[in-house]
Design a protein around this motif. Sequence first.
Motif, PDB file in Angstrom:
ATOM      1  N   LEU A   3     -15.457   5.603  -4.734  1.00 10.77           N
ATOM      2  CA  LEU A   3     -14.517   6.192  -3.793  1.00 10.77           C
ATOM      3  C   LEU A   3     -14.910   7.645  -3.633  1.00 10.77           C
ATOM      4  O   LEU A   3     -14.606   8.470  -4.483  1.00 10.77           O
ATOM      5  N   PRO A   4     -15.647   7.976  -2.565  1.00  6.34           N
ATOM      6  CA  PRO A   4     -16.084   9.363  -2.380  1.00  6.34           C
ATOM      7  C   PRO A   4     -14.893  10.300  -2.220  1.00  6.34           C
ATOM      8  O   PRO A   4     -13.873   9.938  -1.648  1.00  6.34           O
ATOM      9  N   VAL A   5     -15.037  11.487  -2.741  1.00  7.08           N
ATOM     10  CA  VAL A   5     -13.982  12.493  -2.623  1.00  7.08           C
ATOM     11  C   VAL A   5     -13.654  12.712  -1.156  1.00  7.08           C
ATOM     12  O   VAL A   5     -12.497  12.896  -0.794  1.00  7.08           O
ATOM     13  N   LEU A   6     -14.659  12.655  -0.312  1.00  5.84           N
ATOM     14  CA  LEU A   6     -14.406  12.892   1.110  1.00  5.84           C
ATOM     15  C   LEU A   6     -13.521  11.822   1.726  1.00  5.84           C
ATOM     16  O   LEU A   6     -12.919  12.044   2.767  1.00  5.84           O
ATOM     17  N   ALA A   7     -13.440  10.661   1.102  1.00  7.97           N
ATOM     18  CA  ALA A   7     -12.544   9.629   1.614  1.00  7.97           C
ATOM     19  C   ALA A   7     -11.094  10.015   1.359  1.00  7.97           C
ATOM     20  O   ALA A   7     -10.199   9.544   2.032  1.00  7.97           O
ATOM     21  N   CYS A  39      -5.618  18.285  14.324  1.00  9.80           N
ATOM     22  CA  CYS A  39      -4.623  17.433  13.670  1.00  9.80           C
ATOM     23  C   CYS A  39      -5.309  16.363  12.820  1.00  9.80           C
ATOM     24  O   CYS A  39      -6.441  15.977  13.062  1.00  9.80           O
ATOM     25  N   MET A  40      -4.595  15.907  11.823  1.00  8.65           N
ATOM     26  CA  MET A  40      -5.144  14.950  10.865  1.00  8.65           C
ATOM     27  C   MET A  40      -5.601  13.656  11.537  1.00  8.65           C
ATOM     28  O   MET A  40      -6.674  13.148  11.232  1.00  8.65           O
ATOM     29  N   GLY A  41      -4.801  13.131  12.451  1.00  7.41           N
ATOM     30  CA  GLY A  41      -5.178  11.891  13.139  1.00  7.41           C
ATOM     31  C   GLY A  41      -6.481  12.024  13.892  1.00  7.41           C
ATOM     32  O   GLY A  41      -7.352  11.157  13.824  1.00  7.41           O
ATOM     33  N   GLU A  42      -6.620  13.118  14.610  1.00  5.67           N
ATOM     34  CA  GLU A  42      -7.853  13.353  15.354  1.00  5.67           C
ATOM     35  C   GLU A  42      -9.030  13.552  14.408  1.00  5.67           C
ATOM     36  O   GLU A  42     -10.131  13.074  14.653  1.00  5.67           O
ATOM     37  N   ALA A  43      -8.789  14.253  13.325  1.00  7.44           N
ATOM     38  CA  ALA A  43      -9.855  14.475  12.345  1.00  7.44           C
ATOM     39  C   ALA A  43     -10.339  13.143  11.772  1.00  7.44           C
ATOM     40  O   ALA A  43     -11.539  12.884  11.694  1.00  7.44           O
ATOM     41  N   MET A  44      -9.405  12.288  11.398  1.00  4.08           N
ATOM     42  CA  MET A  44      -9.774  10.985  10.845  1.00  4.08           C
ATOM     43  C   MET A  44     -10.521  10.157  11.888  1.00  4.08           C
ATOM     44  O   MET A  44     -11.492   9.478  11.570  1.00  4.08           O
ATOM     45  N   GLU A  45     -10.053  10.217  13.117  1.00  2.00           N
ATOM     46  CA  GLU A  45     -10.713   9.478  14.199  1.00  2.00           C
ATOM     47  C   GLU A  45     -12.157   9.928  14.364  1.00  2.00           C
ATOM     48  O   GLU A  45     -13.064   9.120  14.499  1.00  2.00           O
ATOM     49  N   LYS A  46     -12.366  11.233  14.325  1.00  2.00           N
ATOM     50  CA  LYS A  46     -13.722  11.756  14.505  1.00  2.00           C
ATOM     51  C   LYS A  46     -14.607  11.459  13.302  1.00  2.00           C
ATOM     52  O   LYS A  46     -15.785  11.153  13.459  1.00  2.00           O
ATOM     53  N   LEU A  47     -14.047  11.554  12.114  1.00  2.00           N
ATOM     54  CA  LEU A  47     -14.845  11.255  10.928  1.00  2.00           C
ATOM     55  C   LEU A  47     -15.191   9.772  10.838  1.00  2.00           C
ATOM     56  O   LEU A  47     -16.195   9.399  10.250  1.00  2.00           O
ATOM     57  N   THR A  48     -14.358   8.943  11.424  1.00  2.00           N
ATOM     58  CA  THR A  48     -14.577   7.502  11.380  1.00  2.00           C
ATOM     59  C   THR A  48     -15.331   7.000  12.615  1.00  2.00           C
ATOM     60  O   THR A  48     -15.620   5.818  12.725  1.00  2.00           O
ATOM     61  N   ALA A  49     -15.691   7.892  13.523  1.00  2.00           N
ATOM     62  CA  ALA A  49     -16.385   7.506  14.754  1.00  2.00           C
ATOM     63  C   ALA A  49     -17.635   6.687  14.428  1.00  2.00           C
ATOM     64  O   ALA A  49     -18.440   7.067  13.597  1.00  2.00           O
ATOM     65  N   GLN A 172     -16.601  -0.020   2.641  1.00  2.00           N
ATOM     66  CA  GLN A 172     -17.704   0.835   2.204  1.00  2.00           C
ATOM     67  C   GLN A 172     -18.414   1.450   3.405  1.00  2.00           C
ATOM     68  O   GLN A 172     -18.767   2.629   3.389  1.00  2.00           O
ATOM     69  N   ASP A 173     -18.604   0.660   4.456  1.00  2.00           N
ATOM     70  CA  ASP A 173     -19.247   1.184   5.665  1.00  2.00           C
ATOM     71  C   ASP A 173     -18.428   2.309   6.298  1.00  2.00           C
ATOM     72  O   ASP A 173     -18.987   3.295   6.786  1.00  2.00           O
ATOM     73  N   VAL A 174     -17.099   2.152   6.308  1.00  2.00           N
ATOM     74  CA  VAL A 174     -16.232   3.208   6.846  1.00  2.00           C
ATOM     75  C   VAL A 174     -16.415   4.483   6.031  1.00  2.00           C
ATOM     76  O   VAL A 174     -16.591   5.572   6.592  1.00  2.00           O
ATOM     77  N   TRP A 175     -16.402   4.372   4.705  1.00  2.00           N
ATOM     78  CA  TRP A 175     -16.569   5.559   3.861  1.00  2.00           C
ATOM     79  C   TRP A 175     -17.946   6.183   4.047  1.00  2.00           C
ATOM     80  O   TRP A 175     -18.074   7.408   4.097  1.00  2.00           O
ATOM     81  N   ASP A 176     -18.977   5.344   4.140  1.00  2.00           N
ATOM     82  CA  ASP A 176     -20.334   5.876   4.361  1.00  2.00           C
ATOM     83  C   ASP A 176     -20.418   6.602   5.701  1.00  2.00           C
ATOM     84  O   ASP A 176     -21.029   7.668   5.805  1.00  2.00           O
TER      85      ASP A 176
END
Length: 192
Positions: A3-7, A39-49, A172-176
């Motif tokens: 579980l990466p810290v960034l997750a 905002c957190m939602g947008e940040a998560m969306e972009k990180l998960t792009a 795992q792919d999402v976290w990577d």
Amino acid sequence: MRLPVLAVVPALFLLAACSASDGGGADEARSTSCPRACCMGEAMEKLTAGAEMPVSGSGGNTEDQLTNIVLNAKGESMKLALQDQKFVAMQQRWSVCMKESGYSYPGREAAVGDPRWGDELGAAPSAEEVRVAVTDSRCQQKVNYLGVYTALLRQNDKKIIEKNSEQLKLVQDVWDTRLRNAADVIETGSAP
């Protein structure tokens, strides 16, 4: 599965990038006037792009759903271990060992949760609590408590991972993907 810290705190990188890209400082980025990109939602969306999500966005927080996939798999493994006859027999040997020293507990959870120990954080343990803890430790060693439990968890983890391999691979792919996207944010100062 790691579980990466960034997750856990991925929005921090986008927040920094947002602050740098809009010319605002850290204080401005935390203020209510921060642009929508922070905002957190947008940040998560972009990180998960670019990641294929193993769960839908409905039915609660997607981040919680991702975490629950892993936690549920681990919980299933632990449940199977606790129900396994090897564990039950080992727990009974532990209980006999404790009884030989004058303590009557059906299992470790009963000793740990003994109401005599109280629940006040930071309170010093009583002499009796220390004696029970020392006996518990001795009995755990005698019956190979940790060895049996760990072996059962390892055995069950393999089965659970195989059973849920598709879903766990997607997590795992999402976290990577998040790690790659966060690295891009750090390197370029903007979201992917």
